[in-house]
Enzyme design. Structure first.
Site, PDB file in Angstrom:
ATOM      1  N   HIS A   1      25.612  14.844  31.472  1.00  0.00           N
ATOM      2  CA  HIS A   1      26.599  15.913  31.314  1.00  0.00           C
ATOM      3  C   HIS A   1      25.954  17.240  31.679  1.00  0.00           C
ATOM      4  O   HIS A   1      24.778  17.450  31.405  1.00  0.00           O
ATOM      5  CB  HIS A   1      27.097  15.972  29.860  1.00  0.00           C
ATOM      6  CG  HIS A   1      28.367  16.736  29.722  1.00  0.00           C
ATOM      7  ND1 HIS A   1      28.401  18.098  29.610  1.00  0.00           N
ATOM      8  CD2 HIS A   1      29.653  16.315  29.732  1.00  0.00           C
ATOM      9  CE1 HIS A   1      29.660  18.487  29.530  1.00  0.00           C
ATOM     10  NE2 HIS A   1      30.440  17.438  29.615  1.00  0.00           N
TER      11      HIS A   1
ATOM     12  N   ASP B   1      33.285   9.642  28.479  1.00  0.00           N
ATOM     13  CA  ASP B   1      33.924   8.577  29.248  1.00  0.00           C
ATOM     14  C   ASP B   1      33.299   7.204  29.046  1.00  0.00           C
ATOM     15  O   ASP B   1      33.829   6.208  29.528  1.00  0.00           O
ATOM     16  CB  ASP B   1      33.875   8.938  30.751  1.00  0.00           C
ATOM     17  CG  ASP B   1      34.733  10.141  31.061  1.00  0.00           C
ATOM     18  OD1 ASP B   1      35.881  10.165  30.591  1.00  0.00           O
ATOM     19  OD2 ASP B   1      34.266  11.058  31.758  1.00  0.00           O
TER      20      ASP B   1
HETATM   21  N1  CMC Z   1      22.775   8.187  36.312  1.00  0.00           N
HETATM   22  C1  CMC Z   1      21.549   8.329  36.884  1.00  0.00           C
HETATM   23  N2  CMC Z   1      20.972   9.544  37.095  1.00  0.00           N
HETATM   24  C2  CMC Z   1      21.648  10.630  36.721  1.00  0.00           C
HETATM   25  C3  CMC Z   1      22.930  10.543  36.118  1.00  0.00           C
HETATM   26  C4  CMC Z   1      23.476   9.258  35.918  1.00  0.00           C
HETATM   27  N3  CMC Z   1      24.673   9.132  35.362  1.00  0.00           N
HETATM   28  N4  CMC Z   1      23.379  11.775  35.850  1.00  0.00           N
HETATM   29  C5  CMC Z   1      22.438  12.622  36.261  1.00  0.00           C
HETATM   30  N5  CMC Z   1      21.374  11.931  36.791  1.00  0.00           N
HETATM   31  C6  CMC Z   1      20.130  12.490  37.285  1.00  0.00           C
HETATM   32  C7  CMC Z   1      20.334  13.222  38.613  1.00  0.00           C
HETATM   33  O1  CMC Z   1      20.161  12.347  39.712  1.00  0.00           O
HETATM   34  C8  CMC Z   1      19.257  14.280  38.522  1.00  0.00           C
HETATM   35  O2  CMC Z   1      18.021  13.653  38.795  1.00  0.00           O
HETATM   36  P1  CMC Z   1      16.794  14.515  39.507  1.00  0.00           P
HETATM   37  O3  CMC Z   1      16.471  15.613  38.545  1.00  0.00           O
HETATM   38  O4  CMC Z   1      15.706  13.520  39.680  1.00  0.00           O
HETATM   39  O5  CMC Z   1      17.364  15.016  40.800  1.00  0.00           O
HETATM   40  C9  CMC Z   1      19.236  14.666  37.043  1.00  0.00           C
HETATM   41  O6  CMC Z   1      19.706  13.493  36.359  1.00  0.00           O
HETATM   42  C10 CMC Z   1      20.107  15.860  36.691  1.00  0.00           C
HETATM   43  O7  CMC Z   1      21.428  15.577  37.110  1.00  0.00           O
HETATM   44  P2  CMC Z   1      22.393  16.581  37.850  1.00  0.00           P
HETATM   45  O8  CMC Z   1      23.201  15.815  38.855  1.00  0.00           O
HETATM   46  O9  CMC Z   1      21.615  17.763  38.342  1.00  0.00           O
HETATM   47  O10 CMC Z   1      23.297  17.039  36.653  1.00  0.00           O
HETATM   48  P3  CMC Z   1      24.683  17.786  36.774  1.00  0.00           P
HETATM   49  O11 CMC Z   1      24.798  18.659  35.579  1.00  0.00           O
HETATM   50  O12 CMC Z   1      24.850  18.444  38.097  1.00  0.00           O
HETATM   51  O13 CMC Z   1      25.766  16.597  36.724  1.00  0.00           O
HETATM   52  C11 CMC Z   1      27.196  14.921  35.875  1.00  0.00           C
HETATM   53  C12 CMC Z   1      26.359  16.168  35.547  1.00  0.00           C
HETATM   54  C13 CMC Z   1      28.066  14.571  34.691  1.00  0.00           C
HETATM   55  C14 CMC Z   1      28.102  15.223  37.090  1.00  0.00           C
HETATM   56  C15 CMC Z   1      26.233  13.763  36.218  1.00  0.00           C
HETATM   57  O14 CMC Z   1      25.415  13.473  35.099  1.00  0.00           O
HETATM   58  C16 CMC Z   1      26.992  12.478  36.646  1.00  0.00           C
HETATM   59  O15 CMC Z   1      27.383  12.380  37.810  1.00  0.00           O
HETATM   60  N6  CMC Z   1      27.224  11.527  35.701  1.00  0.00           N
HETATM   61  C17 CMC Z   1      27.954  10.309  36.011  1.00  0.00           C
HETATM   62  C18 CMC Z   1      29.451  10.608  36.082  1.00  0.00           C
HETATM   63  C19 CMC Z   1      30.061  10.858  34.711  1.00  0.00           C
HETATM   64  O16 CMC Z   1      29.848  10.111  33.773  1.00  0.00           O
HETATM   65  N7  CMC Z   1      30.851  11.926  34.649  1.00  0.00           N
HETATM   66  C20 CMC Z   1      31.594  12.295  33.405  1.00  0.00           C
HETATM   67  C21 CMC Z   1      31.092  13.604  32.863  1.00  0.00           C
HETATM   68  S1  CMC Z   1      31.685  13.952  31.190  1.00  0.00           S
HETATM   69  C22 CMC Z   1      33.393  14.089  31.294  1.00  0.00           C
HETATM   70  C23 CMC Z   1      33.898  15.049  32.304  1.00  0.00           C
HETATM   71  O17 CMC Z   1      33.350  16.108  32.568  1.00  0.00           O
HETATM   72  O18 CMC Z   1      34.962  14.757  32.839  1.00  0.00           O
END
Ligand code: CMC
Length: 432
Positions: free
Chosen positions: A310, A367
């Site tokens: 998140h 989720d």
């Molecule tokens: N599985 C594996 N690696 C992950 C995941 C995951 N679900 N989420 C983040 N990471 C890694 C990402 O690759 C990055 O790694 P590195 O530092 O080595 O590059 C690190 O963790 C930080 O992630 P980020 O992408 O910079 O984080 P963000 O704040 O931009 O994204 C997020 C947050 C929710 C979009 C992302 O965690 C994600 O895509 N999660 C899976 C989809 C999901 O469950 N979404 C629902 C979010 S909650 C409800 C809502 O908002 O609707």
């Protein structure tokens, strides 16, 4: 909120140091107020994904991502889930206070009164393919409300806004149920004054003339709690979309429709659908929890552990805790085990103890468990995000209303750091 008691000093090349006001919010968090930075210095700030940008002041929702706190209008999410139903929480978000008994009754009556869908709108459903994604239909139907209920063009009289808001909260529920009936090729079931908000929804979805449908009180409770969990989450992607579209003075229905489109993506509300698809795939392929976690750690796999991570929560999402508890309660009712729930719980255990997930503070989000509950209620997987939208609606509306009353409300228009060519000359077609 305190302003101008503290200042930060910014030192820029070849300029005198400038003092920038520091704002302290009601919870003690500090922000640097750069709203006149470009005017004063010629500089802008660069913040892709708005990771550090406060786009507004807001009194609707408080999220503390480090401590896993979520409050609506000052009430803790656990407190609201235990002691209120969705209609009360919708009222709280939209009006600012919880309703008393009379207000609660009147609001429920009004919601029922506004729940029917214009007859001509009903014919739209038939033009969509049965296999159309429900979110595409929901977005189109929501914006279509502005054609059928155009009073919002004149947003001055407070009463009209109230009416449009109530219509939206009520009719979106009817629209979602009608999308389901259309997908199944079945006749629509109209809402009834006899039922509460969530009972009505279940009845419109599942009532049949050939099989007796009894509304399950546990499903009513689950639906109320799930909708409350989704009702607001401050400046997330879809709410920001609603505020941004609303900032051009677009009407409420158009703004909310934009929010629905933003929610659809698998990184946002679409994640609840993606979680179930991931669990089903893993179960079919006989993948273990460890296999799934290993795949999610491989950067070149293009696979993320859906329902994990998140932008704001760097600890367990408080909504995920409640959803997990509810999921266990709903699934226990039948006395049968659900292999997907077992896999999900194993997955959580493996992931939260894995160094990759620990180092990045990745925990289950809202989720992760909600899809399992929707599935048990009978809602098809491709409609999960519609359920999220139904829950998030009061939040979107509250933000749209707040923006409309914001004395500093400006049209949203970010700047950019340009990375294209300096200047080029057009060559004649033959020379290109
Ligand atoms: N599985 C594996 N690696 C992950 C995941 C995951 N679900 N989420 C983040 N990471 C890694 C990402 O690759 C990055 O790694 P590195 O530092 O080595 O590059 C690190 O963790 C930080 O992630 P980020 O992408 O910079 O984080 P963000 O704040 O931009 O994204 C997020 C947050 C929710 C979009 C992302 O965690 C994600 O895509 N999660 C899976 C989809 C999901 O469950 N979404 C629902 C979010 S909650 C409800 C809502 O908002 O609707």
């Amino acid at each position: 909120m305190e302003t101008n008691k503290e200042f930060a000093t910014l030192i820029l090349p070849e300029k005198d140091p400038i003092r920038i006001p520091v704002i302290t919010d009601n919870m003690g968090a500090k922000s640097i107020d750069i709203h006149s930075l470009r005017k004063d210095t010629g500089y802008i700030t660069y913040d892709p994904g708005f990771v550090n940008t406060g786009s507004c002041t807001s009194g609707i929702c408080y999220v503390n991502g480090e401590q896993g706190i979520l409050r609506y209008r000052g009430y803790d999410i656990e407190d609201l889930v235990e002691n209120c139903d969705f209609v009360e929480v919708a009222y709280l978000l939209i009006k600012g206070e919880l309703p008393n008994t009379t207000e609660r009754r009147r609001y429920a009556e009004l919601l029922n009164k506004e729940s029917l869908l214009h007859h001509d709108m009903q014919s739209f459903f038939r033009s969509y393919p049965f296999k159309a994604h429900p979110m595409s239909v929901l977005a189109a139907m929501s914006v279509s409300l502005s054609a059928f209920y155009p009073e919002m063009d004149d947003i001055d009289p407070e009463l009209q806004v109230d009416l449009a808001v109530t219509r939206l909260v009520s009719k979106v529920r009817t629209i979602i149920a009608f999308i389901y009936r259309h997908m199944k090729g079945e006749d629509f079931v109209n809402p009834s004054y006899k039922y509460s908000y969530c009972e009505n929804f279940l009845n419109m979805m599942f009532k049949s003339s050939v099989i007796e449908y009894q509304i399950n009180p546990l499903y009513v409770k689950a639906l109320n709690q799930l909708l409350i969990l989704h009702a607001d989450h401050e400046q997330n992607c879809s709410t920001t979309a609603v505020r941004l579209i609303g900032s051009s003075d677009a009407n409420l229905y158009a703004s909310v429709s934009a929010g629905i489109c933003a929610l659809w993506g698998p990184k946002h509300g679409g994640a609840n659908q993606a979680v179930i698809e991931m669990l089903e795939f893993a179960h079919e392929q006989k993948m273990s929890a460890q296999d799934i976690v290993n795949k999610a750690k491989q950067k070149d796999s293009g696979f993320l552990l859906m329902g994990f991570g998140h932008r704001v929560y760097k600890t367990y999402d408080p909504r995920a805790k409640i959803a997990k508890r509810l999921c266990q309660e709903v699934l226990a009712e039948s006395g049968e085990t659900d292999p997907l729930l077992e896999l999900a719980m194993e997955l959580e255990e493996v992931a939260v103890n894995d160094s990759y997930f620990k180092e990045r503070s990745l925990y289950p989000n809202v989720d992760f468990y909600t899809g399992l509950i929707f599935r048990r209620i009978g809602i098809p997987t491709n409609m999960f995000t519609c359920m999220f939208a139904m829950g998030r609606l009061p939040g979107w509306i509250a933000h749209w209303l707040e923006w409309n009353k914001d004395p500093y409300g400006k049209i949203g228009r970010p700047r950019q750091v340009y990375s294209g060519p300096y200047i080029r000359k057009v060559q004649s077609l033959n020379d290109r």
